[in-house]
Design a protein around this motif. Structure first.
Motif, PDB file in Angstrom:
ATOM      1  N   TYR A   1      -5.229  -5.635  -0.230  1.00 30.49           N
ATOM      2  CA  TYR A   1      -6.229  -5.929  -1.123  1.00 30.49           C
ATOM      3  C   TYR A   1      -6.726  -7.174  -1.105  1.00 30.49           C
ATOM      4  O   TYR A   1      -5.973  -8.035  -0.536  1.00 30.49           O
ATOM      5  CB  TYR A   1      -5.566  -5.512  -2.498  1.00 30.49           C
TER       6      TYR A   1
ATOM      7  N   ARG B   1       5.112  20.433  -3.786  1.00 32.01           N
ATOM      8  CA  ARG B   1       3.799  20.355  -4.167  1.00 32.01           C
ATOM      9  C   ARG B   1       2.740  21.297  -3.586  1.00 32.01           C
ATOM     10  O   ARG B   1       3.027  21.741  -2.209  1.00 32.01           O
ATOM     11  CB  ARG B   1       3.277  18.972  -3.969  1.00 32.01           C
TER      12      ARG B   1
ATOM     13  N   ARG C   1       1.904   6.839   3.953  1.00 31.50           N
ATOM     14  CA  ARG C   1       2.035   8.381   4.005  1.00 31.50           C
ATOM     15  C   ARG C   1       2.466   8.707   5.398  1.00 31.50           C
ATOM     16  O   ARG C   1       2.764   9.899   5.569  1.00 31.50           O
ATOM     17  CB  ARG C   1       1.097   9.023   3.280  1.00 31.50           C
TER      18      ARG C   1
ATOM     19  N   ARG D   1       0.843  -1.191   0.017  1.00 35.49           N
ATOM     20  CA  ARG D   1       0.066   0.126   0.164  1.00 35.49           C
ATOM     21  C   ARG D   1       0.787   1.178   0.079  1.00 35.49           C
ATOM     22  O   ARG D   1       2.025   1.300   0.546  1.00 35.49           O
ATOM     23  CB  ARG D   1      -0.976   0.085   1.257  1.00 35.49           C
ATOM     24  N   SER D   2       0.415   2.222  -0.451  1.00 37.60           N
ATOM     25  CA  SER D   2       0.931   3.550  -0.159  1.00 37.60           C
ATOM     26  C   SER D   2       0.875   4.230   1.072  1.00 37.60           C
ATOM     27  O   SER D   2      -0.105   4.199   1.659  1.00 37.60           O
ATOM     28  CB  SER D   2       0.372   4.608  -1.011  1.00 37.60           C
TER      29      SER D   2
END
Ligand SMILES: Cc1cc2nc3c(=O)[nH]c(=O)nc-3n(C[C@H](O)[C@H](O)[C@H](O)COP(=O)(O)O)c2cc1C
Length: 174
Positions: free
Chosen positions: A159, A63, A14, A11-12
């Motif tokens: 998942y 960003r 963060r 998974r990402s």
């Protein structure tokens, strides 16, 4: 872990703990990147490994809205590609990013893709220009993305294979 199981649980991530990431693990992540498939085997990429917290803080402005992961990460691996060397530098650098992201997970680390192309920095400059100013890569090198890496401070659900969007698979014809 079996490869499909690694992919299912990737998974990402963060949010990271304050802990350092070992040089050995950073090396393995870079090796995974450098082992990536590459059009005509040109390998038009270079990596910039950043561990200096002051620089990571500055990079967080790359960003609009700033990148929390860059403030927390133990390390950022910046992937730049030489567009003069290969017409498929974007694909090549993307393959590198994917492999490094998966390798980080295999090592029990968390990582996340920070998009570099086609994005704006806090100060409205292009993300690429903003990061170039800090890291000094030459003009013919373009920023693809940044992989933030750290010890995970969040747990995310894996998942489920039986919930994958199989309707997107077409056989013989669309
Ligand atoms: C091309 C690309 C660009 C991405 N850019 C960002 C980004 O700028 N910031 C971010 O937090 N995640 C970014 N991600 C991560 C995605 O948001 C993430 O993969 C997606 O939400 C699915 O979640 P998962 O990775 O946990 O499966 C990017 C992923 C890809 C492949």
């Amino acid at each position: 872990m079996e490869l499909l199981e690694l992919m299912r649980t990737r998974r990402s991530v963060r949010s990271y703990k304050d802990d350092a990431v070992s040089e050995e693990d950073i090396t393995k992540i870079l090796q995974a990147g450098m082992l990536s498939a590459s059009g005509k085997a040109i390998r038009p990429w270079d990596f910039i490994v950043v561990e200096d917290k002051v620089v990571l803080q500055k990079m967080a402005g790359c960003r609009a809205g700033s990148v929390k992961m860059l403030k927390e990460a133990a390390c950022a691996i910046v992937v730049v590609g030489n567009g003069d060397a290969s017409d498929v530098w974007i694909e090549d650098c993307s393959a590198v990013m994917s492999n490094m992201h998966l390798m980080a997970h295999a090592l029990g680390l968390g990582s996340c893709w920070v998009q570099g192309r086609l994005r704006k920095a806090d100060d409205r400059r292009d993300t690429e220009e903003y990061v170039r100013d800090i890291l000094g890569y030459p003009e013919n090198y373009k920023l693809l993305a940044i992989l933030t890496v750290g010890v995970p401070n969040e747990e995310k659900a894996a998942y489920e294979l039986d919930k994958l969007p199989v309707e997107k698979i077409h056989r013989e014809k669309f």
